[in-house]
Design a protein around this motif. Structure first.
Motif, PDB file in Angstrom:
ATOM      1  N   VAL A  81      30.498  53.684  28.198  1.00 17.69           N
ATOM      2  CA  VAL A  81      30.446  55.141  28.161  1.00 17.69           C
ATOM      3  C   VAL A  81      31.842  55.711  28.461  1.00 17.69           C
ATOM      4  N   ASN A  82      32.343  56.558  27.566  1.00 17.14           N
ATOM      5  CA  ASN A  82      33.598  57.289  27.772  1.00 17.14           C
ATOM      6  C   ASN A  82      34.800  56.397  28.055  1.00 17.14           C
ATOM      7  N   LEU A 120      24.517  50.021  24.655  1.00 15.04           N
ATOM      8  CA  LEU A 120      24.608  51.474  24.526  1.00 15.04           C
ATOM      9  C   LEU A 120      26.097  51.782  24.425  1.00 15.04           C
ATOM     10  N   GLN A 158      28.462  55.039  24.016  1.00 15.07           N
ATOM     11  CA  GLN A 158      28.372  56.497  24.056  1.00 15.07           C
ATOM     12  C   GLN A 158      29.696  57.126  24.478  1.00 15.07           C
ATOM     13  N   GLY A 159      30.179  58.056  23.673  1.00 18.18           N
ATOM     14  CA  GLY A 159      31.335  58.861  24.045  1.00 18.18           C
ATOM     15  C   GLY A 159      32.644  58.118  24.124  1.00 18.18           C
ATOM     16  N   GLU A 210      22.674  51.312  20.388  1.00 19.29           N
ATOM     17  CA  GLU A 210      22.495  52.764  20.331  1.00 19.29           C
ATOM     18  C   GLU A 210      23.880  53.390  20.327  1.00 19.29           C
ATOM     19  N   LEU A 211      24.192  54.116  19.252  1.00 16.41           N
ATOM     20  CA  LEU A 211      25.496  54.772  19.094  1.00 16.41           C
ATOM     21  C   LEU A 211      25.329  56.268  19.279  1.00 16.41           C
ATOM     22  N   THR A 212      26.102  56.857  20.208  1.00 12.11           N
ATOM     23  CA  THR A 212      26.017  58.294  20.451  1.00 12.11           C
ATOM     24  C   THR A 212      27.406  58.862  20.723  1.00 12.11           C
ATOM     25  N   ASP A 213      27.840  59.821  19.927  1.00  7.74           N
ATOM     26  CA  ASP A 213      29.050  60.614  20.186  1.00  7.74           C
ATOM     27  C   ASP A 213      30.322  59.802  20.376  1.00  7.74           C
ATOM     28  N   ASN A 214      30.477  58.694  19.662  1.00  5.41           N
ATOM     29  CA  ASN A 214      31.724  57.940  19.715  1.00  5.41           C
ATOM     30  C   ASN A 214      32.707  58.525  18.712  1.00  5.41           C
ATOM     31  N   GLU A 228      32.634  52.354  32.345  1.00  5.64           N
ATOM     32  CA  GLU A 228      32.853  53.780  32.143  1.00  5.64           C
ATOM     33  C   GLU A 228      34.280  54.179  32.491  1.00  5.64           C
ATOM     34  N   ALA A 257      26.226  49.056  29.017  1.00  9.87           N
ATOM     35  CA  ALA A 257      26.468  50.435  28.592  1.00  9.87           C
ATOM     36  C   ALA A 257      27.974  50.684  28.662  1.00  9.87           C
TER      37      ALA A 257
END
Length: 168
Positions: A106-107, A127, A129-130, A150-154, A83, A104
């Motif tokens: 993330v960001n 995961l 994400q972002g 799982e792709l979210t808000d990239n 992260e 994961a």
């Protein structure tokens, strides 16, 4: 190249605010965990951070620049939470994930790498994400047929190949 630091055998150190320049990078293996926070890895002779064989570290707010191979490689049932890292100018993909595990990401900022921003193949799971994934020579994100992601808000922008290659 050998590794500059190996964390293994269930060890769980807290490593922060270090600079590793050159050398073989950092390996988390054999169920190791712990945290790796606020470090700088510069011009490593191989992959900057490798996570394998059930390791599950927390890797936060690090800068990886000019790794000779991948910036981060998670494989062989490695996991972890990554992260707020910046991965720039790797000789291969910024992030590569293969062979089980479930990291994961993330960001993170992943940019200007010689291949893909993030590559997931050979049964890799993740995961994502972002993340900000920009100006890589390959795809922003490349997913192999056998990947589970799982792709979210990239945000994918300015990569040389199509932003997303999804062969699933």
């Amino acid at each position: 190249a050998g590794s500059s630091l190996i964390v293994r055998g269930g060890a769980a150190p807290s490593l922060s605010d270090n600079v590793i320049e050159g050398g073989g990078g950092v390996v988390f293996a054999e169920g190791a965990s712990g945290s790796f926070v606020g470090n700088r890895l510069l011009a490593t002779d191989a992959t900057a951070i490798r996570v394998t064989t059930g390791a599950n570290p927390r890797v936060v707010d690090n800068t990886i620049e000019q790794a000779k191979e991948a910036g981060i490689f998670v494989y062989d049932w490695g996991a972890g939470r990554f992260e707020g890292n910046t991965i720039v100018g790797s000789g291969l993909s910024g992030v590569a994930i293969a062979g089980g595990g479930l990291p994961a990401f993330v960001n993170n900022t992943i940019r200007d790498n010689a291949e893909h921003g993030i590559l997931v193949v050979e049964g890799g799971r993740a995961l994502l994400q972002g993340n900000q994934i920009m100006a890589n020579k390959g795809h922003g994100i490349a997913l192999g047929a056998d990947s589970e992601v799982e792709l979210t808000d990239n945000r994918l922008e300015g990569n040389d190949e199509p932003q997303l290659l999804d062969a699933r």
